[in-house]
Design a protein around this motif. Structure first.
Motif, PDB file in Angstrom:
ATOM      1  N   VAL A  65       0.843  -1.197   0.000  1.00 20.36           N
ATOM      2  CA  VAL A  65       0.000   0.000   0.000  1.00 20.36           C
ATOM      3  C   VAL A  65       0.878   1.247   0.000  1.00 20.36           C
ATOM      4  CG1 VAL A  65      -1.738   1.291   1.292  1.00 20.36           C
ATOM      5  CG2 VAL A  65      -1.912  -1.191   1.125  1.00 20.36           C
ATOM      6  N   ASP A  66       1.945   1.236   0.797  1.00 20.12           N
ATOM      7  CA  ASP A  66       2.868   2.376   0.830  1.00 20.12           C
ATOM      8  C   ASP A  66       3.538   2.571  -0.530  1.00 20.12           C
ATOM      9  OD1 ASP A  66       2.215   2.759   3.463  1.00 20.12           O
ATOM     10  OD2 ASP A  66       3.992   1.724   4.250  1.00 20.12           O
ATOM     11  N   LEU A  67       3.892   1.463  -1.183  1.00 21.55           N
ATOM     12  CA  LEU A  67       4.516   1.527  -2.498  1.00 21.55           C
ATOM     13  C   LEU A  67       3.550   2.143  -3.520  1.00 21.55           C
ATOM     14  CD1 LEU A  67       6.900   0.891  -4.365  1.00 21.55           C
ATOM     15  CD2 LEU A  67       5.862  -1.358  -4.747  1.00 21.55           C
ATOM     16  N   ALA A  68       2.282   1.740  -3.473  1.00 25.89           N
ATOM     17  CA  ALA A  68       1.275   2.284  -4.390  1.00 25.89           C
ATOM     18  C   ALA A  68       1.108   3.782  -4.164  1.00 25.89           C
ATOM     19  CB  ALA A  68      -0.052   1.552  -4.229  1.00 25.89           C
ATOM     20  N   CYS A  69       1.056   4.208  -2.905  1.00 29.96           N
ATOM     21  CA  CYS A  69       0.930   5.640  -2.585  1.00 29.96           C
ATOM     22  C   CYS A  69       2.145   6.414  -3.083  1.00 29.96           C
ATOM     23  CB  CYS A  69       0.751   5.839  -1.087  1.00 29.96           C
ATOM     24  SG  CYS A  69      -0.846   5.275  -0.479  1.00 29.96           S
ATOM     25  N   LEU A  70       3.329   5.860  -2.934  1.00 33.42           N
ATOM     26  CA  LEU A  70       4.554   6.505  -3.382  1.00 33.42           C
ATOM     27  C   LEU A  70       4.565   6.657  -4.906  1.00 33.42           C
ATOM     28  CD1 LEU A  70       7.329   7.629  -2.590  1.00 33.42           C
ATOM     29  CD2 LEU A  70       8.241   5.320  -2.865  1.00 33.42           C
ATOM     30  N   LEU A  89       2.144   9.414  -5.893  1.00 37.47           N
ATOM     31  CA  LEU A  89       2.729  10.713  -5.573  1.00 37.47           C
ATOM     32  C   LEU A  89       3.782  11.109  -6.606  1.00 37.47           C
ATOM     33  CD1 LEU A  89       2.916  13.072  -3.557  1.00 37.47           C
ATOM     34  CD2 LEU A  89       4.707  11.781  -2.390  1.00 37.47           C
ATOM     35  N   LEU A  90       4.617  10.161  -7.027  1.00 36.15           N
ATOM     36  CA  LEU A  90       5.632  10.444  -8.040  1.00 36.15           C
ATOM     37  C   LEU A  90       4.993  10.814  -9.376  1.00 36.15           C
ATOM     38  CD1 LEU A  90       8.346   7.729  -7.308  1.00 36.15           C
ATOM     39  CD2 LEU A  90       8.542  10.203  -7.000  1.00 36.15           C
ATOM     40  N   LEU A  91       3.914  10.142  -9.750  1.00 31.15           N
ATOM     41  CA  LEU A  91       3.215  10.462 -10.997  1.00 31.15           C
ATOM     42  C   LEU A  91       2.608  11.856 -10.957  1.00 31.15           C
ATOM     43  CD1 LEU A  91       1.483   7.068 -11.848  1.00 31.15           C
ATOM     44  CD2 LEU A  91       3.335   8.181 -13.095  1.00 31.15           C
ATOM     45  N   PHE A  95       5.467  14.373 -11.278  1.00 30.15           N
ATOM     46  CA  PHE A  95       5.937  14.391 -12.665  1.00 30.15           C
ATOM     47  C   PHE A  95       4.947  15.143 -13.555  1.00 30.15           C
ATOM     48  CE2 PHE A  95       5.970  12.543 -16.927  1.00 30.15           C
ATOM     49  CZ  PHE A  95       7.265  12.841 -17.306  1.00 30.15           C
ATOM     50  N   GLY A  96       3.655  14.894 -13.387  1.00 30.12           N
ATOM     51  CA  GLY A  96       2.630  15.565 -14.192  1.00 30.12           C
ATOM     52  C   GLY A  96       2.630  17.067 -13.989  1.00 30.12           C
ATOM     53  N   VAL A  97       2.722  17.518 -12.753  1.00 28.28           N
ATOM     54  CA  VAL A  97       2.755  18.954 -12.460  1.00 28.28           C
ATOM     55  C   VAL A  97       4.031  19.569 -13.037  1.00 28.28           C
ATOM     56  CG1 VAL A  97       2.950  20.656 -10.603  1.00 28.28           C
ATOM     57  CG2 VAL A  97       1.264  18.825 -10.437  1.00 28.28           C
ATOM     58  N   GLY A  98       5.139  18.899 -12.890  1.00 29.96           N
ATOM     59  CA  GLY A  98       6.404  19.402 -13.435  1.00 29.96           C
ATOM     60  C   GLY A  98       6.361  19.514 -14.951  1.00 29.96           C
TER      61      GLY A  98
END
Length: 167
Positions: A17-22, A25-27, A30-33
């Protein structure tokens, strides 16, 4: 070593679950950037110039002329599909006599101005890539002599591309 141990940790290091949340968050980061920096990168790769296109409504009828006189298009942004075209704005609207060819009594054909209709010239400025092989406003190609669906928030009409120049 198991892929997922009895505590639900991947390789015994991180919870699924923590991996999925991470990853989510990275996506998002990346999208905002990409949204913030993507256009600047594109402009660096392909320098921009300004295209000035003149569109002609040939022989506009009185109801179109009346609407255009009551509703100044100058400053309006062009629309493509359901969104605005970045940087594409109407910079001017002018009127010219509508010239038609008519036969005279002796059979010769002469140019004559129609007393009830006018040609409308609409000028639009739009940024385009400097060395683009095909000039476009939104998704429509812009070339002299071609038809173009001219569309703003309040006006839409099929027009002719009268002239195209690059700054």
């Amino acid at each position: 070593m198991k892929l997922v141990n009895e505590k639900g940790k991947l390789f015994g290091i991180i919870n699924l679950v923590d991996l999925a949340c991470l990853l989510i968050l990275l996506l998002v980061v990346f999208g905002v950037g990409y949204k913030l920096l993507g256009t600047k990168v594109q402009e660096t790769i392909a320098p921009q110039t300004t295209m000035t296109a003149t569109f002609r409504i040939r022989g506009a009828y009185d109801y179109t002329l009346k609407w255009l006189e009551e509703n100044d298009l100058t400053g309006e942004q062009l629309v493509m599909g359901t969104g605005y075209v970045d940087g594409a704005y109407v910079t001017g609207v002018s009127y010219m006599p509508y010239v038609v060819q008519v036969p005279t009594a002796d059979g010769t054909i002469v140019d004559s101005e129609d007393p009830t209709r006018l040609d409308v010239l609409i000028t639009v400025d739009c940024p385009v890539p400097k060395n683009a092989a095909i000039l476009k406003i939104g998704t429509q190609e812009v070339r002299t002599g071609r038809t173009f669906t001219f569309k703003t928030r309040t006006f839409e009409m099929s027009v002719l591309v009268d002239n195209v120049t690059l700054a």
